[in-house]
Scaffold this motif. Structure first.
Motif, PDB file in Angstrom:
ATOM      1  N   MET A  50       0.848  -1.187   0.000  1.00 51.26           N
ATOM      2  CA  MET A  50       0.000   0.000   0.000  1.00 51.26           C
ATOM      3  C   MET A  50       0.883   1.236   0.000  1.00 51.26           C
ATOM      4  N   HIS A  60       1.146   5.505  -0.548  1.00 52.75           N
ATOM      5  CA  HIS A  60       0.531   6.828  -0.610  1.00 52.75           C
ATOM      6  C   HIS A  60       1.558   7.778  -1.211  1.00 52.75           C
ATOM      7  N   GLU A  88      -1.339  -0.357  -9.596  1.00 51.22           N
ATOM      8  CA  GLU A  88      -2.128  -1.014  -8.558  1.00 51.22           C
ATOM      9  C   GLU A  88      -1.558  -0.790  -7.161  1.00 51.22           C
ATOM     10  N   ALA A  89      -0.235  -0.762  -7.039  1.00 50.62           N
ATOM     11  CA  ALA A  89       0.390  -0.623  -5.722  1.00 50.62           C
ATOM     12  C   ALA A  89       0.147   0.744  -5.098  1.00 50.62           C
ATOM     13  N   THR A 133      -2.117   3.209  -3.643  1.00 50.90           N
ATOM     14  CA  THR A 133      -3.470   3.116  -3.090  1.00 50.90           C
ATOM     15  C   THR A 133      -4.061   4.474  -2.718  1.00 50.90           C
ATOM     16  N   ARG A 134      -3.235   5.496  -2.617  1.00 51.04           N
ATOM     17  CA  ARG A 134      -3.734   6.842  -2.320  1.00 51.04           C
ATOM     18  C   ARG A 134      -2.840   7.863  -3.010  1.00 51.04           C
ATOM     19  N   LYS A 146      -9.035   6.666  -5.453  1.00 50.16           N
ATOM     20  CA  LYS A 146      -7.789   6.803  -4.692  1.00 50.16           C
ATOM     21  C   LYS A 146      -7.125   8.168  -4.845  1.00 50.16           C
TER      22      LYS A 146
END
Length: 241
Positions: free
Chosen positions: A1, A3, A25-26, A28-29, A46
């Motif tokens: 995950m 950011h 995909e990796a 996430t924000r 996201k």
């Protein structure tokens, strides 16, 4: 995950980077600092746009929203032909340096990777005829590197794209900033000399991957300044084009 932070999302480099982040995909924000809404981020779960007016000031409330961000792509910029000399120096030098200092405090015990978008023509050894662009970009490259050396968790990469070529990247055409007529005319000419151009699709992917990294020094004979300077020839190699 992961950011990540992005600035300059409504510009050409920023739009290409945002598209890459959205499709990675990796990631996430995505926290997008912008003075105005970002159409490309609308409806994207996201992507979170944070309206931010003063790029020299990062209050605690803002830093709290960014506290777990791993890195940033600093694509905020302006042409030296569009603003005064004083405004250009503020946007090009003061803004990224203030942000790097603030972001280095987000999690001081772990790496924060700062991807600074510079450009071919920047130089840290300017001469009498060096344009404002080359001189100021070179100055902020040096200042960021010095800050990185003095701040162990802050990992700097200065990236120098060439003539940014958006023509084969239709996903961003409705979102990228208006391109001056001279750019539309010169990019096809430059494309005959590949080392002078930077296609947006692979560029966005590389910038995203660098921001996701731990900021370790890069290797390669085309990489400069102890693994921290990525000229266009290195960008092209890393992108496989």
């Amino acid at each position: 995950m992961v950011h990540l932070i992005l600035t300059g999302a409504t510009g050409l480099v920023g739009a290409a980077t945002l598209q890459a982040m959205l499709t990675t995909e990796a990631v996430t924000r995505i926290s997008i600092l912008s003075r105005r809404p970002v159409a490309q981020a609308e409806g994207q779960e996201k992507a979170h746009v944070i309206i931010h007016k003063d790029y020299k000031d990062y209050p605690s409330q803002l830093l709290e929203q960014l506290k777990d961000a791993q890195g940033v792509v600093w694509a905020l910029g302006v042409s030296q032909n569009e603003v005064s000399k004083e405004q250009y120096e503020e946007i090009t030098y003061d803004y990224p340096l203030a942000a790097a200092k603030a972001f280095s405090t987000l999690h001081p015990e772990t790496p924060f990777t700062f991807i600074h978008i510079s450009g071919e023509g920047a130089t840290q050894t300017p001469g009498m005829f060096t344009p404002i662009f080359g001189r100021v970009k070179g100055q902020v490259e040096s200042a960021l590197l010095d800050l990185g050396k003095a701040t162990p968790n802050l990992k700097i990469y200065n990236v120098r794209p060439g003539g940014v070529d958006w023509r084969q990247h239709p996903e961003i055409h409705n979102y990228m900033s208006h391109q001056a007529l001279y750019k539309k005319a010169i990019i096809p000419v430059f494309s005959f000399w590949k080392d002078m151009t930077t296609p947006t699709r692979p560029m966005g992917k590389i910038l995203t991957e660098l921001a996701m990294s731990k900021g370790e020094p890069l290797e390669g004979k085309d990489i400069g300044q102890e693994g921290r300077l990525v000229p266009n020839v290195a960008l092209r190699r890393m992108g496989g084009w």
